[in-house]
Design a protein around this motif. Sequence first.
Motif, PDB file in Angstrom:
ATOM      1  N   ARG A   2      -9.786  65.607 102.569  1.00 45.62           N
ATOM      2  CA  ARG A   2     -11.078  65.217 103.146  1.00 45.62           C
ATOM      3  C   ARG A   2     -11.415  66.114 104.334  1.00 45.62           C
ATOM      4  O   ARG A   2     -10.521  66.620 105.007  1.00 45.62           O
ATOM      5  CB  ARG A   2     -11.029  63.764 103.631  1.00 45.62           C
ATOM      6  CG  ARG A   2     -10.600  62.754 102.590  1.00 45.62           C
ATOM      7  CD  ARG A   2     -10.353  61.393 103.252  1.00 45.62           C
ATOM      8  NE  ARG A   2      -9.830  60.427 102.292  1.00 45.62           N
ATOM      9  CZ  ARG A   2     -10.590  59.628 101.547  1.00 45.62           C
ATOM     10  NH1 ARG A   2     -11.911  59.684 101.660  1.00 45.62           N
ATOM     11  NH2 ARG A   2     -10.043  58.777 100.710  1.00 45.62           N
ATOM     12  N   SER A  17     -14.311  62.617 106.718  1.00 44.36           N
ATOM     13  CA  SER A  17     -13.566  61.820 105.728  1.00 44.36           C
ATOM     14  C   SER A  17     -14.196  61.851 104.336  1.00 44.36           C
ATOM     15  O   SER A  17     -13.914  60.982 103.504  1.00 44.36           O
ATOM     16  CB  SER A  17     -13.404  60.366 106.192  1.00 44.36           C
ATOM     17  OG  SER A  17     -12.569  60.315 107.316  1.00 44.36           O
ATOM     18  N   ILE A  31     -14.450  63.441 100.628  1.00 45.29           N
ATOM     19  CA  ILE A  31     -13.542  64.159  99.732  1.00 45.29           C
ATOM     20  C   ILE A  31     -14.148  65.514  99.361  1.00 45.29           C
ATOM     21  O   ILE A  31     -15.266  65.581  98.844  1.00 45.29           O
ATOM     22  CB  ILE A  31     -13.264  63.333  98.453  1.00 45.29           C
ATOM     23  CG1 ILE A  31     -12.548  62.031  98.818  1.00 45.29           C
ATOM     24  CG2 ILE A  31     -12.424  64.142  97.465  1.00 45.29           C
ATOM     25  CD1 ILE A  31     -12.392  61.074  97.660  1.00 45.29           C
ATOM     26  N   ASN A  42     -18.550  61.365  95.839  1.00 48.83           N
ATOM     27  CA  ASN A  42     -17.499  60.972  96.783  1.00 48.83           C
ATOM     28  C   ASN A  42     -16.801  59.673  96.325  1.00 48.83           C
ATOM     29  O   ASN A  42     -16.713  58.685  97.050  1.00 48.83           O
ATOM     30  CB  ASN A  42     -18.084  60.792  98.190  1.00 48.83           C
ATOM     31  CG  ASN A  42     -16.999  60.761  99.260  1.00 48.83           C
ATOM     32  OD1 ASN A  42     -16.086  61.585  99.242  1.00 48.83           O
ATOM     33  ND2 ASN A  42     -17.085  59.810 100.176  1.00 48.83           N
TER      34      ASN A  42
END
Length: 279
Positions: free
Chosen positions: A183, A187, A189, A211
């Motif tokens: 990530r 945060s 991905i 995501n």
Amino acid sequence: VLSGGIYYCYRQLYIAHQLLKAERTKYHHLLYQLPYHWCYWYVGENLVECSPNLCKLLGFEADTQVYVKDLVKILGNSPFSPFQKALYHLTEYGGEFQLTLTLAEQHLSLDIWGQSVSLNRFKKNVASILADNRSELIVLSFSDVSERSAEREYYQMQEKLKTSELESFKALINNAPLALWYRDHSSRIRYCNTRYAQTLETSIPRILAENIELVEVSQPHNTYDLSKKAASSDAEKTMTVHKVVDGERRLFKVGEIPVQNLGITVGYALDITFLEVLE
């Protein structure tokens, strides 16, 4: 009086001729001392005047007469070669050209500049006319860039090696027996391997575009919150979770590991169903 006038004119012409020879000798000497590789010839003639360092560079023996055909044989023996085409255009239409040639047999890479020089604009006095009646000159200068080319080839080879290593690394990650992802600082991905996509039974592009979390954010214990805790504490955080994969209920150990100084976390999901079966 008439004979005296003729003598005076002849004397002036003789002095002009001697001065011209002296000037030509001086400039010829200076030309040969230049560090550049050069050659020239008159349009319509074949004999080429070459600098000693160019003869050495191209492999001509010292004091050997060089002709245009000798240059062509080395620099581009085919009528379709870049050098022959550039030279033809220069001879027929004038102007200039610049090209880079690689000579495999000589292990050379050369930058070549060619220019057509009209001598008519220089013929404004008797001394110049005494020199010759030729009107156009072809001048070529050469720069040996073999070292630069070798360096470029080295970096290209290094780039290919890095690309190959990266592809091998990606293949290794994709064939790993556990789901992997990372990530960014928010945060989100940014990468996942094939096993991650197989676990979620979807495609990698869809996972990255939407995501998609391994454990949905709607769940009390989810992978998004786990990554936030890992990033804020600067320590690995783990949990266990059940998921249905290919119609079977599986147990996974899920972890999020912060990467110091980069602000990212790396996640993994290891199938530990066999431990549950043993219990």
